[in-house]
Design a protein around this motif. Structure first.
Motif, short mmCIF file in Angstrom:
data_model
loop_
_atom_site.label_atom_id
_atom_site.label_comp_id
_atom_site.label_asym_id
_atom_site.label_seq_id
_atom_site.Cartn_x
_atom_site.Cartn_y
_atom_site.Cartn_z
N THR A 151 -8.07 9.18 -2.99
CA THR A 151 -7.62 10.44 -2.42
C THR A 151 -8.74 10.99 -1.55
OG1 THR A 151 -6.58 12.58 -2.91
CG2 THR A 151 -8.39 11.90 -4.36
N VAL A 152 -8.51 12.15 -0.96
CA VAL A 152 -9.54 12.85 -0.18
C VAL A 152 -9.98 14.06 -0.99
CG1 VAL A 152 -8.64 12.05 2.03
CG2 VAL A 152 -7.79 14.19 1.05
N THR A 153 -10.97 14.77 -0.54
CA THR A 153 -11.40 15.99 -1.24
C THR A 153 -10.22 16.96 -1.32
OG1 THR A 153 -13.63 15.69 -0.40
CG2 THR A 153 -13.07 17.87 -1.24
N GLN A 154 -9.93 17.44 -2.52
CA GLN A 154 -8.79 18.31 -2.77
C GLN A 154 -9.25 19.63 -3.39
OE1 GLN A 154 -5.90 17.35 -1.77
NE2 GLN A 154 -5.65 15.15 -2.03
N ILE B 229 0.89 -1.17 0.00
CA ILE B 229 0.00 0.00 0.00
C ILE B 229 0.92 1.21 0.00
CG2 ILE B 229 -1.73 1.32 1.28
CD1 ILE B 229 -2.74 -1.33 2.45
N HIS B 230 0.80 2.08 -1.01
CA HIS B 230 1.74 3.19 -1.19
C HIS B 230 1.00 4.51 -0.99
CE1 HIS B 230 5.33 4.72 -3.85
NE2 HIS B 230 5.49 4.96 -2.55
N VAL B 231 1.50 5.37 -0.12
CA VAL B 231 0.78 6.59 0.25
C VAL B 231 1.67 7.83 0.10
CG1 VAL B 231 -0.50 7.79 2.08
CG2 VAL B 231 -0.65 5.29 1.89
N ALA B 232 1.19 8.80 -0.69
CA ALA B 232 1.85 10.10 -0.85
C ALA B 232 0.90 11.19 -0.37
CB ALA B 232 2.22 10.32 -2.32
N GLY B 233 1.39 12.44 -0.34
CA GLY B 233 0.53 13.56 0.07
C GLY B 233 1.33 14.61 0.81
N SER C 191 -4.26 14.79 1.81
CA SER C 191 -4.50 16.21 1.52
C SER C 191 -3.25 16.86 0.94
CB SER C 191 -4.88 16.95 2.81
OG SER C 191 -6.08 16.44 3.32
N LEU C 192 -3.46 17.67 -0.08
CA LEU C 192 -2.35 18.36 -0.73
C LEU C 192 -2.33 19.83 -0.32
CD1 LEU C 192 -2.56 16.82 -4.32
CD2 LEU C 192 -1.08 16.16 -2.42
N GLY C 193 -1.12 20.37 -0.21
CA GLY C 193 -0.96 21.78 0.15
C GLY C 193 0.43 22.22 -0.28
N TYR C 194 0.81 23.41 0.14
CA TYR C 194 2.10 23.97 -0.27
C TYR C 194 3.18 23.57 0.73
CZ TYR C 194 -0.65 26.79 -3.48
OH TYR C 194 -1.49 27.21 -4.49
#
Length: 554
Positions: free
Chosen positions: A210-213, A55-59, A178-181
């Motif tokens: 993914t989650v809501t982005q 299971i591979h997880v980025a973010g 969740s993605l951010g800066y």
């Protein structure tokens, strides 16, 4: 000179692989990514990795929490789990968890030298020794292969496309939190560019969640998924009512988002590996008992963690309490501020105060009871202990933290800025630099941002004036903070600057070392133990959180 232990010897060898003090170097941009496949051949791991059920997880935010929830769910479903995360807080072995427990020293040393010696023997000008993080990822693959785990949960270190974990060609399922800066100097300066790097973990036909982005990020994730025939779904946040009245093991509203993603990843893994008896989809019914147990018992050091300092001689361990959270982005800083504000309010409202034992790494509601009427007798004083990496913008972090706390009626009496003990060119507890080598210019820059914020906010200044800070405390503060003045190896001007900043700033101080800052806190609390309960928020850097835990848990 004290004899170096076998473990410290291994840490020194690992330290030799750290090529830069900063993470922002070209190797993070895919510099010879193909070398990783050479390393895998040298270590004879090709077949093992191809057969690993990953299971591979980025973010940007919530990777560690999502991986922790996922591991806990599948472990409670009866599987042998391997979890690889970063960074470590106290000990490098934390990065490698087998069935929920960090790898023991004996096994770590055996696997470490097995990998290190083979890579060293086969290194050349064309195939040099791997860099620090690449070696750790390779070591994780070796550990999980040798231990024959049923599932390997891999947290991306940085980005996705060129991360060392991305040598996995056929994961079972991928997740993007969740993605951010963050790390923009490496990953790009728009959410779209950052999303593109994270989507680099997609593999042809492998389902992803993914989650809501934000729209800009979601558009890129969907576009990349479409090109690779990746079925991409948005996992809904966990509905709290599905936990049957229990609480998540990790604290904070945002954890329901991470838990929802973990449920989707776990269910899909179970489904795709043929274990349908405990699978769960689309939150259409009650959660399986194993899922509930996994979600409610998950724990992660350094995230919303409460630790009383039991190393001071006061009447109760609640006189000095550290609230630790490794938040280091503007969004997570706001979440951290809300958690801290709520945690100290709950503390003051309860007749009995709950605190974690210093050995606990769980979340703040997994607490042992400690009777204390001190909540009604003592005034709480909040202090901020802060550092962040110089690639981050304190103008974005500190205002978010201060204003969110202020909106909850929480005002810091002092902000303390310190350098981290751990440094990027050395691993291990014996790796701290001599104080004379420490450059405090970044800490003074942080202090200046804080003082400007305080001067600019009349409401906060008014609230601070109306609260207490005893004469004794200020005297203690001045005498101890002044000890920082001779530790900087800069010019005479810098020494003067150190003395002035440490002594005379109304709302803050710079200490030349974390142990000095902890000493001041302890001395101050002991001198005022009849009237003051000190609550210290430690944030801005997971490295700082780890350093504090190391000192407080000794």
């Amino acid at each position: 000179m004290a004899e170096v232990s076998p473990y410290e010897e291994a840490l020194d060898a690992l330290s030799s692989l750290i090529t830069k003090r900063s993470r922002a170097d070209k190797s993070n941009k895919g510099d010879r990514f193909d070398l990783l496949f050479d390393y895998i051949k040298i270590l004879d791991l090709e077949e093992a990795i191809s057969q690993m059920k990953v299971i591979h997880v980025a973010g940007t935010k919530g990777k560690g929490s999502t991986c922790t929830f996922t591991e806990s769910i599948l472990r409670n479903c009866g599987f042998q789990t391997g979890l690889f995360t970063s960074p470590h807080l106290i000990d490098v072995r934390e990065r490698f968890r087998l069935n929920g427990v960090e790898i023991c020293e004996e096994k770590y040393l055996a696997y470490f030298w097995w990998c290190y010696d083979r890579l060293k023997e086969n290194s050349s000008e064309d195939v040099p020794m791997p860099t620090y993080f690449r070696f750790l990822a390779l070591l994780a693959f070796k550990i999980f292969a040798a231990e024959q785990v049923d599932v390997a949960i891999l947290e991306v270190g940085l980005g996705g496309k060129f991360d060392a974990t991305n040598v996995v060609q056929s994961p079972v399922v991928c997740g993007i939190t969740s993605l951010g800066y963050d790390h923009m100097e490496i990953l790009g300066y728009t959410l779209g560019a950052i999303a593109g790097e994270k989507a680099g973990i997609y593999k042809h036909g492998v389902p992803a969640f993914t989650v809501t982005q934000p729209d800009e990020a979601m558009h890129v994730l969907e576009e990349k998924a479409s090109k690779l025939d990746v079925p991409l779904q948005v996992a809904p946040p966990l509905d709290a009512s599905l936990l049957n009245g229990q609480k998540l093991g990790l604290v904070g509203e945002h954890q329901y988002l991470n838990a929802g993603l973990a449920i989707a990843l776990s269910s899909t893994w179970l489904q795709r590996t043929g274990h349908l008896e405990v699978s769960y989809h689309q939150q259409t019914g009650p959660l399986p008992e194993q899922f509930i147990k996994g979600l409610t018992t998950a724990n992660l050091q350094g995230r919303a963690q409460i630790v009383p300092d039991r190393n001071i001689n006061t009447e109760r361990p609640g006189d000095l309490v550290f609230y630790l959270d490794g938040a280091h982005s503007p969004e997570s800083m706001e979440i951290c501020a809300r958690w801290f504000s709520l945690a100290i309010k709950e503390d003051s409202q309860q007749k009995t105060l709950g605190f974690q034992s210093p050995d606990s790494s769980g979340s703040s509601h997994e607490l042992g009871q400690m009777h204390g009427d001190i909540g009604s007798r003592k005034n709480p004083a909040q202090i901020l202990l802060f550092n962040c990496m110089s690639v981050r913008d304190p103008q974005l972090l500190l205002p978010r933290l201060m204003k969110t706390c202020a909106s909850q009626g929480v005002y810091f009496k002092k902000a303390i800025f310190v350098p981290n003990v751990s440094v990027y060119h050395k691993v291990g507890s014996h790796a701290a630099p001599a104080e004379s080598q420490v450059d405090l210019s970044w800490q003074f820059a942080l202090q200046k941002v804080w003082e400007n914020l305080m001067q600019g906010d009349k409401e906060i200044r008014s609230a601070l004036r109306s609260s207490f800070w005893s004469v004794d405390e200020n005297a203690t503060f001045d005498s101890l903070a002044g000890e920082a003045k001779n530790t900087d190896a800069g010019s005479q001007d810098k020494k003067d600057d150190t003395e002035t900043s440490a002594k005379s700033c109304e709302n803050s101080a710079v200490f030349s070392s974390l142990p000095l800052a902890i000493k001041w806190l302890r001395d101050s609390v002991q001198q005022n133990q009849s009237t003051v309960r000190t609550q210290v928020l430690v944030t801005g850097s997971l490295h700082l959180v780890g350093d504090v835990l190391r000192l407080v848990k000794k």
